[in-house]
Design a protein around this motif. Sequence first.
Motif, mmCIF file in Angstrom:
data_model
loop_
_atom_site.group_PDB
_atom_site.id
_atom_site.type_symbol
_atom_site.label_atom_id
_atom_site.label_comp_id
_atom_site.label_asym_id
_atom_site.label_seq_id
_atom_site.Cartn_x
_atom_site.Cartn_y
_atom_site.Cartn_z
ATOM 1 N N ARG A 78 0.789 -1.032 0.068
ATOM 2 C CA ARG A 78 -0.222 0.184 0.000
ATOM 3 C C ARG A 78 1.190 1.356 0.091
ATOM 4 O O ARG A 78 1.517 1.579 0.627
ATOM 5 C CB ARG A 78 -1.056 -0.279 1.203
ATOM 6 C CG ARG A 78 -1.868 1.217 1.265
ATOM 7 C CD ARG A 78 -2.653 1.233 2.132
ATOM 8 N NE ARG A 78 -3.870 0.342 2.085
ATOM 9 C CZ ARG A 78 -4.971 0.055 2.480
ATOM 10 N NH1 ARG A 78 -5.052 0.771 3.757
ATOM 11 N NH2 ARG A 78 -6.174 -0.382 1.658
ATOM 12 N N TRP A 79 0.775 2.463 -0.603
ATOM 13 C CA TRP A 79 1.166 3.826 -0.985
ATOM 14 C C TRP A 79 0.181 4.177 -0.948
ATOM 15 O O TRP A 79 -1.166 4.164 -0.925
ATOM 16 C CB TRP A 79 2.147 3.753 -1.518
ATOM 17 C CG TRP A 79 1.114 3.809 -3.365
ATOM 18 C CD1 TRP A 79 1.511 4.696 -4.487
ATOM 19 C CD2 TRP A 79 1.700 2.432 -3.721
ATOM 20 N NE1 TRP A 79 1.289 3.911 -5.030
ATOM 21 C CE2 TRP A 79 1.754 3.040 -5.114
ATOM 22 C CE3 TRP A 79 1.633 1.014 -4.037
ATOM 23 C CZ2 TRP A 79 1.164 1.949 -6.594
ATOM 24 C CZ3 TRP A 79 1.319 0.528 -4.703
ATOM 25 C CH2 TRP A 79 1.108 0.507 -6.074
ATOM 26 N N TYR A 80 0.464 6.052 -1.137
ATOM 27 C CA TYR A 80 -0.757 7.190 -0.474
ATOM 28 C C TYR A 80 0.100 7.796 -2.482
ATOM 29 O O TYR A 80 1.414 8.484 -2.373
ATOM 30 C CB TYR A 80 -0.701 7.267 0.310
ATOM 31 C CG TYR A 80 -0.885 6.480 1.447
ATOM 32 C CD1 TYR A 80 -2.367 6.501 1.861
ATOM 33 C CD2 TYR A 80 -0.354 6.622 2.368
ATOM 34 C CE1 TYR A 80 -2.996 5.615 3.034
ATOM 35 C CE2 TYR A 80 -0.729 5.098 3.304
ATOM 36 C CZ TYR A 80 -2.338 5.463 3.435
ATOM 37 O OH TYR A 80 -2.438 4.796 4.712
ATOM 38 N N GLY A 81 -1.041 8.804 -3.220
ATOM 39 C CA GLY A 81 -0.726 9.941 -3.445
ATOM 40 C C GLY A 81 -0.890 9.304 -4.847
ATOM 41 O O GLY A 81 -1.456 8.075 -5.601
ATOM 42 N N ASP A 82 -0.214 8.811 -5.846
ATOM 43 C CA ASP A 82 0.637 9.216 -7.577
ATOM 44 C C ASP A 82 -0.068 7.551 -7.275
ATOM 45 O O ASP A 82 0.601 6.976 -6.580
ATOM 46 C CB ASP A 82 1.587 10.011 -8.121
ATOM 47 C CG ASP A 82 1.407 10.988 -8.263
ATOM 48 O OD1 ASP A 82 0.471 11.647 -7.849
ATOM 49 O OD2 ASP A 82 2.501 12.217 -8.161
ATOM 50 N N LEU A 83 -0.190 7.045 -8.273
ATOM 51 C CA LEU A 83 -0.860 5.491 -8.938
ATOM 52 C C LEU A 83 1.144 4.857 -9.470
ATOM 53 O O LEU A 83 1.358 4.126 -8.501
ATOM 54 C CB LEU A 83 -1.790 5.511 -9.890
ATOM 55 C CG LEU A 83 -1.279 3.652 -10.321
ATOM 56 C CD1 LEU A 83 -2.022 2.613 -8.819
ATOM 57 C CD2 LEU A 83 -2.512 3.871 -11.378
ATOM 58 N N SER A 84 1.875 6.165 -10.307
ATOM 59 C CA SER A 84 2.464 5.176 -11.095
ATOM 60 C C SER A 84 4.107 5.959 -10.604
ATOM 61 O O SER A 84 3.833 7.413 -10.266
ATOM 62 C CB SER A 84 2.899 4.908 -12.463
ATOM 63 O OG SER A 84 1.520 6.075 -12.485
ATOM 64 N N GLY A 85 4.953 5.140 -11.075
ATOM 65 C CA GLY A 85 6.437 6.684 -11.327
ATOM 66 C C GLY A 85 7.277 5.975 -9.734
ATOM 67 O O GLY A 85 7.024 4.966 -9.859
ATOM 68 N N ALA A 86 8.620 7.112 -9.389
ATOM 69 C CA ALA A 86 8.774 6.245 -8.614
ATOM 70 C C ALA A 86 7.631 6.846 -6.962
ATOM 71 O O ALA A 86 7.314 7.266 -6.806
ATOM 72 C CB ALA A 86 9.460 7.488 -8.183
#
Length: 233
Positions: A78-86
């Motif tokens: 799990r992470w927050y913010g932008d879907l892709s990239g760094a």
Amino acid sequence: MASETKTPEKPNHFRYERKFTTRWPYQNTIELIRRNAAQFREIYAERHINNIYFDDLDFANYFANDDGIRNRLKTRIRWYGDLSGAIKGPALEIKIKRGWAGEKPTFKLAPFTLGPNFSSLDAQALFRRSDLPGWIHQRVIMESPMIINRYARRYFLSADGHCRLTIDRDLRFFRCPFPGDFVPRFHEPRESLIIEMKYSCDGDLGIDVFSNDFRFRMTKFSKYATGVNLLYR
């Protein structure tokens, strides 16, 4: 039929979890939550949540949910913010369910990049770069990324601090390996909202205290199972 999953012994940090779905207009639902007798107040600004869900090649986690197995595990990043990239600040979560109660031991992961064709090889390389307990490595090495999902979430807390409520909308799903076109499949109907209440297992406060003012249908809605049904069936 899937069998029940055993987990290492650990302190009891379980919480009761109840989910509801509604097709009420979004703003009307927010107002209904704010007028609830529990006096919910918003505690965080709305943010996007992204998850990569893992399973074995037989979809054991999916079928454990589908078969109604009470004790089961689910693995996700799990992470927050932008879907892709760094991706900065990702976490590995082992979501443990025991009946209506649940907990999710969480482990920090190294930063990684989510781009086209992200696959099991990329996920296993990420796990090797991260400082994970041995029993976690033994679990994740047997699983592969199956779906990615993304949604917007708002957070509320009851006035007595005992119950947290979240509301999710705009659920999007992607199949793994991650497609290069970034075109999602949507949960249908797209206007559906997912409401979840969580409160301590130290004492069942009574779901009726919080839900009597709601006009929503209680459900066992699973984002992972929904994604599998959309993308693989």
